[in-house]
Design an enzyme around this catalytic site. Structure first.
Site, short mmCIF file in Angstrom:
data_model
loop_
_atom_site.label_atom_id
_atom_site.label_comp_id
_atom_site.label_asym_id
_atom_site.label_seq_id
_atom_site.Cartn_x
_atom_site.Cartn_y
_atom_site.Cartn_z
N PHE A 80 -3.88 0.70 13.44
CA PHE A 80 -2.79 1.29 12.64
C PHE A 80 -1.98 0.22 11.92
CE2 PHE A 80 -3.66 4.24 16.08
CZ PHE A 80 -3.70 5.45 15.42
N SER A 124 -6.24 6.57 4.19
CA SER A 124 -5.24 7.45 3.57
C SER A 124 -5.89 8.23 2.44
CB SER A 124 -4.12 6.58 3.01
OG SER A 124 -3.31 7.32 2.15
N TYR A 148 -0.90 -0.93 -2.41
CA TYR A 148 -1.08 -0.39 -1.06
C TYR A 148 -2.38 0.42 -0.99
CZ TYR A 148 -0.69 2.98 2.77
OH TYR A 148 -0.97 3.76 3.86
N LYS A 152 -6.25 -0.04 1.21
CA LYS A 152 -7.03 0.92 2.01
C LYS A 152 -8.45 1.03 1.47
CE LYS A 152 -3.71 1.96 4.82
NZ LYS A 152 -3.74 1.47 6.19
P1 NAD Z 1 4.51 2.26 10.81
O1 NAD Z 1 5.06 1.23 9.90
O2 NAD Z 1 5.45 3.15 11.53
O3 NAD Z 1 3.54 1.59 11.88
C1 NAD Z 1 2.80 0.42 11.61
C2 NAD Z 1 3.05 -0.54 12.78
O4 NAD Z 1 2.26 -1.70 12.57
C3 NAD Z 1 4.50 -0.99 12.88
O5 NAD Z 1 4.94 -0.83 14.22
C4 NAD Z 1 4.48 -2.47 12.50
O6 NAD Z 1 5.45 -3.21 13.20
C5 NAD Z 1 3.06 -2.84 12.87
N1 NAD Z 1 2.47 -3.95 12.08
C6 NAD Z 1 2.43 -4.10 10.74
N2 NAD Z 1 1.75 -5.21 10.41
C7 NAD Z 1 1.34 -5.77 11.58
C8 NAD Z 1 0.59 -6.94 11.90
N3 NAD Z 1 0.16 -7.76 10.95
N4 NAD Z 1 0.35 -7.21 13.20
C9 NAD Z 1 0.81 -6.39 14.19
N5 NAD Z 1 1.52 -5.28 13.93
C10 NAD Z 1 1.78 -4.98 12.65
O7 NAD Z 1 3.47 3.12 9.94
P2 NAD Z 1 2.76 4.51 10.28
O8 NAD Z 1 3.35 5.55 9.43
O9 NAD Z 1 2.68 4.69 11.75
O10 NAD Z 1 1.32 4.18 9.72
C11 NAD Z 1 0.26 3.73 10.55
C12 NAD Z 1 -0.98 3.53 9.69
O11 NAD Z 1 -1.29 4.74 9.01
C13 NAD Z 1 -0.82 2.46 8.62
O12 NAD Z 1 -2.04 1.77 8.50
C14 NAD Z 1 -0.56 3.28 7.36
O13 NAD Z 1 -0.97 2.58 6.20
C15 NAD Z 1 -1.44 4.49 7.62
N6 NAD Z 1 -1.00 5.69 6.90
C16 NAD Z 1 0.28 6.15 7.05
C17 NAD Z 1 0.68 7.27 6.34
C18 NAD Z 1 2.10 7.78 6.47
O14 NAD Z 1 2.54 8.54 5.60
N7 NAD Z 1 2.83 7.44 7.50
C19 NAD Z 1 -0.21 7.93 5.49
C20 NAD Z 1 -1.50 7.44 5.37
C21 NAD Z 1 -1.91 6.32 6.08
#
Ligand code: NAD
Ligand code: UDP
Length: 336
Positions: A80, A124, A148, A152
């Site tokens: 994630f 995504s 972004y 992906k």
């Molecule tokens: P979020 O920011 O709440 O969670 C991401 C976590 O990753 C955070 O806790 C952050 O501290 C950690 N992180 C970031 N870079 C890091 C690194 N280099 N090493 C270790 N930890 C790291 O985001 P989310 O909404 O939970 O999204 C999770 C995944 O889902 C992401 O890959 C995001 O791109 C993808 N996504 C999210 C959405 C959305 O709308 N929330 C939609 C499509 C895809």
């Protein structure tokens, strides 16, 4: 069975930790806290009664990854960890390519060294770029409209090539539509830093009085009420899809993309109306110009996940807004 959850203290990762635990897995968490708080660990324990092993650090830290992979027999990685703000990615593209793409390559290299061949990747619906047709199925051409989104697209491409070159590798790319909602306990949810970019947290903060008014980006789209239509999916459904996909493919190899959406589109004003009912208040909004890069409508054909994973979303819009509101009222400022 032990699995590593990168970004496991973030919004979706933390809910997945609970779902994995409930399904009998032992999730180990790796997060650099760049967009989350240690307090999430306390909430995870509150909800499950379990203490989760947590490593603070970056997915590109080879020594740390080696320590984790040597200490635990990790069967698969749920990946994630990423930066996720579309607007920020247009201003700081290199940080996004670095964190989301380069760091993922590093992690894959260390995984390979430790013979860990299974990965579930947070992709995504943004990989479909501007929709050429709706609903979006997995055969829709891949593209992106911002850095972004390109991260992906690139990681998916890398995973495909990696699986082609390594006959024992498995990569499942889960293409999320619009994740919303919160854990039904009201103890875990989304707490964006600063002003939310996404609709649902913005509505929730307006309902509770942190924001004065919601800006509705455009009311002249070709949709039933002129506002943008999206496929909102409850985070609990989304994380169930991860467990189902991993279980289904655990003995498999190759690259497998799946849409995780409901197939149902709701407009911005539909969301405002649903949230008003949950929060029992009026949500003030004003119509603003369209936001650059937005499309009129976007929703999933989720039949592939239904057919192969026997997965489908079960939470309706009311559950999404009720659960978001419960979380928002319990923790108006998030976990800080
Ligand atoms: P979020 O920011 O709440 O969670 C991401 C976590 O990753 C955070 O806790 C952050 O501290 C950690 N992180 C970031 N870079 C890091 C690194 N280099 N090493 C270790 N930890 C790291 O985001 P989310 O909404 O939970 O999204 C999770 C995944 O889902 C992401 O890959 C995001 O791109 C993808 N996504 C999210 C959405 C959305 O709308 N929330 C939609 C499509 C895809
Ligand atoms: N939106 C809005 N006001 C906001 C945030 C979003 O009107 O403050 C609209 C946006 O134009 C889109 C929908 O809500 O039609 C969902 O936007 P979000 O940023 O949550 O997700 P996206 O689909 O863009 O990833």
């Amino acid at each position: 069975m032990k699995v590593l959850v990168t970004g496991g203290l973030g919004f979706i990762g933390s809910h997945t930790v609970i779902a994995l635990f409930d399904a009998g897995y032992t999730p180990i968490i790796l997060d650099n806290l760049s967009n989350s708080s240690r307090r999430v660990l306390t909430q995870l324990t509150k909800i499950t009664g379990n203490e989760f092993e947590f490593y603070e650090g970056c997915i590109s830290d080879r020594a740390l990854l080696s320590t984790i992979f040597s200490a635990h027999k990790i069967e698969g990685v749920f990946h994630f960890a990423a930066l996720k703000a579309v607007g920020e990615s247009t201003v700081q593209p290199l940080s996004y390519y670095h964190n989301n793409v380069s760091h993922t390559i590093t992690m894959l290299e260390v995984m390979a060294k430790h013979n860990i061949a299974k990965l579930v990747f947070s992709s995504s619906a943004t990989v479909y770029g501007d929709p050429q047709y709706l609903p979006l199925d997995e055969k829709h051409p891949i593209s992106a409209t911002n850095p972004y989104g390109w991260t992906k697209v690139m990681v998916e491409r890398i995973l495909q090539d990696y699986c082609t070159a390594n006959s024992d590798a498995l990569a499942i790319a889960l293409r999320y539509f619009n994740p919303v909602g919160a854990h039904p306990s009201g103890q875990l949810g989304e707490s964006p830093n600063g002003i939310p970019n996404n609709l649902m947290p913005y509505i929730a903060q307006t309902a509770i009085g942190i924001r004065e008014q919601l800006n509705v980006f455009g009311d002249d789209y070709d949709t039933h009420d002129g506002t943008g239509v999206r496929d909102y999916i409850h985070v609990q459904d989304l994380v169930a899809g991860h467990v189902d996909a991993f279980k289904h493919h655990v003995k498999d190899v190759g690259f497998h993309p799946y849409n995780l959406g409901t197939g149902q589109g709701y407009s911005v004003l539909d969301m405002v109306a649903a949230f008003s009912q949950s929060a029992k208040c009026t949500i003030d909004y004003k119509i603003c110009p369209r936001r650059e890069g937005d499309v009129a409508s976007n929703f999933a054909d989720a039949s592939k996940a239904k057919q192969y994973l026997n997965w489908q979303a079960t939470h309706d819009l009311k559950a999404m807004t009720d659960d978001s509101w419960r979380w928002q009222t319990n923790y108006p400022k998030g976990l800080e």
